[in-house]
Design an enzyme around this catalytic site. Structure first.
Site, PDB file in Angstrom:
ATOM      1  N   ARG A 214      -9.594  10.584  -7.952  1.00  0.00           N
ATOM      2  CA  ARG A 214      -8.667  11.268  -7.046  1.00  0.00           C
ATOM      3  C   ARG A 214      -7.838  10.217  -6.312  1.00  0.00           C
ATOM      4  O   ARG A 214      -8.029   9.962  -5.137  1.00  0.00           O
ATOM      5  CB  ARG A 214      -9.431  12.142  -6.047  1.00  0.00           C
ATOM      6  CG  ARG A 214      -8.560  13.176  -5.332  1.00  0.00           C
ATOM      7  CD  ARG A 214      -9.229  13.669  -4.080  1.00  0.00           C
ATOM      8  NE  ARG A 214      -9.488  12.613  -3.119  1.00  0.00           N
ATOM      9  CZ  ARG A 214      -8.577  12.117  -2.289  1.00  0.00           C
ATOM     10  NH1 ARG A 214      -7.341  12.573  -2.307  1.00  0.00           N
ATOM     11  NH2 ARG A 214      -8.890  11.162  -1.425  1.00  0.00           N
TER      12      ARG A 214
ATOM     13  N   ASP B 243     -13.822   6.162   3.116  1.00  0.00           N
ATOM     14  CA  ASP B 243     -12.618   6.135   3.942  1.00  0.00           C
ATOM     15  C   ASP B 243     -11.855   7.449   3.883  1.00  0.00           C
ATOM     16  O   ASP B 243     -11.242   7.866   4.867  1.00  0.00           O
ATOM     17  CB  ASP B 243     -11.719   4.982   3.498  1.00  0.00           C
ATOM     18  CG  ASP B 243     -10.535   4.797   4.415  1.00  0.00           C
ATOM     19  OD1 ASP B 243     -10.730   4.790   5.641  1.00  0.00           O
ATOM     20  OD2 ASP B 243      -9.409   4.662   3.917  1.00  0.00           O
ATOM     21  N   ASP B 244     -11.870   8.121   2.753  1.00  0.00           N
ATOM     22  CA  ASP B 244     -11.147   9.391   2.620  1.00  0.00           C
ATOM     23  C   ASP B 244     -11.747  10.467   3.513  1.00  0.00           C
ATOM     24  O   ASP B 244     -11.031  11.360   3.980  1.00  0.00           O
ATOM     25  CB  ASP B 244     -11.164   9.861   1.160  1.00  0.00           C
ATOM     26  CG  ASP B 244     -10.604   8.817   0.223  1.00  0.00           C
ATOM     27  OD1 ASP B 244      -9.424   8.458   0.390  1.00  0.00           O
ATOM     28  OD2 ASP B 244     -11.338   8.333  -0.653  1.00  0.00           O
TER      29      ASP B 244
ATOM     30  N   TYR C 166       0.846  -1.193   0.000  1.00  0.00           N
ATOM     31  CA  TYR C 166       0.000   0.000   0.000  1.00  0.00           C
ATOM     32  C   TYR C 166       0.882   1.244   0.000  1.00  0.00           C
ATOM     33  O   TYR C 166       1.919   1.267  -0.665  1.00  0.00           O
ATOM     34  CB  TYR C 166      -1.018  -0.035   1.145  1.00  0.00           C
ATOM     35  CG  TYR C 166      -2.219   0.822   0.790  1.00  0.00           C
ATOM     36  CD1 TYR C 166      -3.011   0.483  -0.305  1.00  0.00           C
ATOM     37  CD2 TYR C 166      -2.517   1.991   1.466  1.00  0.00           C
ATOM     38  CE1 TYR C 166      -4.080   1.272  -0.696  1.00  0.00           C
ATOM     39  CE2 TYR C 166      -3.582   2.783   1.075  1.00  0.00           C
ATOM     40  CZ  TYR C 166      -4.365   2.414  -0.001  1.00  0.00           C
ATOM     41  OH  TYR C 166      -5.408   3.209  -0.402  1.00  0.00           O
TER      42      TYR C 166
ATOM     43  N   ASN D  79      -0.743  11.816   1.046  1.00  0.00           N
ATOM     44  CA  ASN D  79      -0.123  10.629   0.456  1.00  0.00           C
ATOM     45  C   ASN D  79       0.011  10.793  -1.051  1.00  0.00           C
ATOM     46  O   ASN D  79      -0.774  11.516  -1.667  1.00  0.00           O
ATOM     47  CB  ASN D  79      -0.992   9.397   0.736  1.00  0.00           C
ATOM     48  CG  ASN D  79      -0.868   8.914   2.157  1.00  0.00           C
ATOM     49  OD1 ASN D  79       0.219   8.867   2.704  1.00  0.00           O
ATOM     50  ND2 ASN D  79      -1.993   8.548   2.762  1.00  0.00           N
TER      51      ASN D  79
ATOM     52  N   ASN E 299      -1.967   6.757   9.225  1.00  0.00           N
ATOM     53  CA  ASN E 299      -2.508   6.091   8.045  1.00  0.00           C
ATOM     54  C   ASN E 299      -3.852   5.467   8.381  1.00  0.00           C
ATOM     55  O   ASN E 299      -4.045   4.920   9.470  1.00  0.00           O
ATOM     56  CB  ASN E 299      -1.525   5.015   7.569  1.00  0.00           C
ATOM     57  CG  ASN E 299      -1.851   4.504   6.183  1.00  0.00           C
ATOM     58  OD1 ASN E 299      -2.913   3.954   5.943  1.00  0.00           O
ATOM     59  ND2 ASN E 299      -0.919   4.682   5.262  1.00  0.00           N
TER      60      ASN E 299
ATOM     61  N   LYS F 251      -6.368  -1.960  -0.573  1.00  0.00           N
ATOM     62  CA  LYS F 251      -7.173  -1.791   0.642  1.00  0.00           C
ATOM     63  C   LYS F 251      -7.732  -3.125   1.136  1.00  0.00           C
ATOM     64  O   LYS F 251      -7.738  -3.412   2.341  1.00  0.00           O
ATOM     65  CB  LYS F 251      -8.335  -0.832   0.365  1.00  0.00           C
ATOM     66  CG  LYS F 251      -7.932   0.615   0.207  1.00  0.00           C
ATOM     67  CD  LYS F 251      -7.865   1.327   1.548  1.00  0.00           C
ATOM     68  CE  LYS F 251      -7.576   2.812   1.360  1.00  0.00           C
ATOM     69  NZ  LYS F 251      -7.600   3.569   2.609  1.00  0.00           N
TER      70      LYS F 251
ATOM     71  N   GLU G  97     -13.975   4.821  -2.242  1.00  0.00           N
ATOM     72  CA  GLU G  97     -12.544   5.101  -2.125  1.00  0.00           C
ATOM     73  C   GLU G  97     -12.049   5.982  -3.275  1.00  0.00           C
ATOM     74  O   GLU G  97     -12.267   5.669  -4.443  1.00  0.00           O
ATOM     75  CB  GLU G  97     -11.761   3.780  -2.124  1.00  0.00           C
ATOM     76  CG  GLU G  97     -10.315   3.915  -1.739  1.00  0.00           C
ATOM     77  CD  GLU G  97     -10.141   4.262  -0.271  1.00  0.00           C
ATOM     78  OE1 GLU G  97      -9.204   5.026   0.037  1.00  0.00           O
ATOM     79  OE2 GLU G  97     -10.916   3.771   0.569  1.00  0.00           O
ATOM     80  N   ASP G  98     -11.408   7.087  -2.918  1.00  0.00           N
ATOM     81  CA  ASP G  98     -10.716   7.958  -3.879  1.00  0.00           C
ATOM     82  C   ASP G  98     -11.635   8.495  -4.978  1.00  0.00           C
ATOM     83  O   ASP G  98     -11.254   8.549  -6.156  1.00  0.00           O
ATOM     84  CB  ASP G  98      -9.506   7.241  -4.478  1.00  0.00           C
ATOM     85  CG  ASP G  98      -8.356   7.160  -3.477  1.00  0.00           C
ATOM     86  OD1 ASP G  98      -8.509   7.679  -2.357  1.00  0.00           O
ATOM     87  OD2 ASP G  98      -7.307   6.594  -3.815  1.00  0.00           O
TER      88      ASP G  98
END
Length: 557
Positions: free
Chosen positions: A161, A273-274, A108, A414, A458, A179, A250-251
């Protein structure tokens, strides 16, 4: 949630029958490679298909660790590990779990960022599902193509993203894959329950689209009604095909992340999660710093560089925590300040601000720069979630050190190349007094004879436990209260030895226990809120521990 009792129990995975011979060696969930015993080789038609020596799992793991060490760089190590996962998942997870501090940065962050950039070039074998705009009207049919029908956990991205790297389109598949690997390694979610999905709706990265190895649709990113209809069909299909699945967004870009979470979080158990995971891990870090700096959470003044989903998610969770300490919502929001790409977020800019920024647009004269904002607002903590590297400059960190005996500096962007400053810079520019955390790992630093071990803020510390707790309780919803419970649990697990080293998170070697404790806290919330569909066990910790996957071989014959 229950894990299949044995790798041979294929009915629990939705498989029609046990493969034999060469087919067995190509199934990563069942393949043991050179560890198949003499009896198994005869019973399963493997005689002659493997070299004659039988190895133990431990011997295989030692050999694999040596192979990783021979690779020349992090990306080559990532490729080796991905290939290992695709041929033998038990061995892969044994290797990762036994060498967690070395392996997590490879599977990761930070390596996954480079892997996503190179995903088209290093693509070898399909893992997960690519759902594209071409699949409209038959997304449920495509979901049925996944060979394991007992899916309980989905991580999905649309690639807009990816970390701090921007729009990578279909190359973002590395994120869901990574993930879900962490869900298994860090929280014991059985790999057969996991499904990575990339929603390919195009990309606005023209250089990517024009590249010779791009693996996705070569068209501009769909938006508006077309995008929304695609997402609606996807969510409906997930509810139909995998009715017990938890969905992790996610993202996704800021434009979609907040509204998709708001629209669907009550339709099926899901979270972003972001927004929520980042919030919990950052808040846990701030809570832990109070044992060094003194004071209460309600007395802090937080200044964020970056006002996207991560920053405002942290602020929202801070507000909930501060209100539990007696502040009103207005008072709690007044403790959070934001600097975005145009300067300080203030009321005078209300007409130009996105909805998620407006609650933090305070009555205050406009300030154009971060340095001036630090001088004027006098924050107790500076939190970077901007994706803009080296923006915590020496004058800014020195200002923080002048305002605070122990300045809190969190450079959370990150991958490592996007961090607002390095650990070494934070310690040097604060005369060794900074309490530093970052999103990706930095090596320990020796400054004036003292050893500093930077904390890694993290999301790995949060999302695996939250997901495990939601699955174990069969919660109908994943609430913000669950993330606050996760943050408090994580902060409480930071021990005095960690704080002495300057680390505001537990050592990564404790991650399975961290995930277990967070899972129990989340499950308790689900039961207390009446959201759990599973019966409440007498001992949540013991019950969840018994469900956690352990990578060990079992006999087939």
């Amino acid at each position: 949630m229950t894990s299949p009792a044995s790798p041979a129990d294929l009915s629990a995975w939705g498989a029609p029958r046990q493969p034999r011979g060469a087919a067995l060696l190509t199934d990563p969930l069942l393949n043991k490679g050179t560890a198949f015993t003499e009896r198994e080789r005869d019973a399963l038609g493997l005689r002659g298909l493997l070299p004659p020596r039988v190895f133990t799992l431990e011997e295989q793991a030692q050999r694999s660790l040596a192979s990783v060490g021979r690779k020349p760089d992090a990306l080559e190590k990532y490729i080796y590990l991905a290939n290992l996962q695709n041929r033998n998942e038990i061995l892969f997870y044994r290797l990762v779990m036994d060498n967690i501090e070395e392996m997590v940065p490879l599977i990761y962050t930070p390596t996954v960022g480079q892997a996503c950039l190179e995903y088209g070039a290093i693509y070898r074998r399909p893992r997960g599902l690519f759902l594209t705009l071409r699949d409209r009207g038959r997304i449920a049919e495509v979901l049925h193509h996944w060979p394991l029908q007992g899916v309980r956990l989905i991580v999905v991205t649309d690639g807009e993203r990816i970390l701090g790297l921007g729009d990578l389109g279909a190359l973002g598949m590395g994120i869901p894959v990574g993930k879900l690997s962490l869900y298994t390694a860090c929280a014991g979610v059985h790999p057969s329950y996991t499904l990575p999905i990339t929603l390919d709706v195009g990309s606005d990265n023209q250089e990517l689209l024009d590249g010779p190895v791009y693996i996705g649709l070569r068209q501009k990113r769909a938006r508006g009604a077309e995008y929304d209809a695609f997402i609606e069909e996807f969510v409906t299909a997930v509810r139909t095909v995998f009715p017990k699945a938890l969905l992790q967004w996610e993202d996704f870009g800021n434009t979609n992340a907040f509204r998709l979470l708001g629209r669907y979080r009550k339709q099926l158990p899901s979270f972003n999660d972001d927004i929520q995971g980042t919030a919990a891990v950052a808040l846990a870090g701030v809570m832990a710093t109070l044992r060094v700096t003194g004071g209460t959470l309600a007395q802090q003044r937080l200044l964020f560089l970056g006002a996207g989903e991560a920053g405002t998610g942290i602020a929202d969770l801070y507000v909930a925590a501060a209100m539990s300490e007696g502040l009103s919502e207005t008072e709690a929001r007044a403790r959070c300040w934001f600097v975005d790409s145009k300067g300080l977020v203030v009321k005078a800019r209300d007409g130009e601000l996105a909805d998620h920024k407006r609650p933090y647009a305070h009555e205050h004269p406009f300030i154009a720069t971060l340095g001036e904002a630090v001088r004027t607002l006098k924050p107790t903590a500076l939190i970077g979630v901007s994706g803009m590297p080296q923006t915590f400059t020496q004058p800014i960190v020195e200002q923080m050190a002048g305002l605070n005996q122990r300045p809190v500096v969190f450079a959370l962007s990150n991958p490592t190349s996007k961090a607002e400053c390095t650990a070494e810079q934070a310690y040097a520019w604060s005369d060794g007094r900074a309490i530093f955390a970052s999103g990706s790992p930095f090596p320990e630093v020796s400054f004036k004879g003292r050893r500093h071990v930077p904390g890694q803020g993290n999301n790995i510390y949060i999302f695996p436990g939250v997901g495990l707790g939601a699955l174990a309780s069969e919660s109908r919803e994943v609430t913000d209260a669950m993330f606050l419970a996760a943050a408090r649990t994580l902060a409480a697990m930071v021990d005095p030895a960690d704080l002495e080293l300057g680390r505001v998170y537990p050592a990564l070697t404790k991650i399975r226990d961290v995930s277990l404790r967070i899972a129990a806290a989340v499950a308790a919330e689900a039961h207390d809120l009446g959201l759990a569909q599973a019966a409440r066990p007498d001992d949540l910790v013991a019950d969840i521990r018994a469900r956690m996957f352990e990578p060990v071989y079992r006999e087939y014959a």
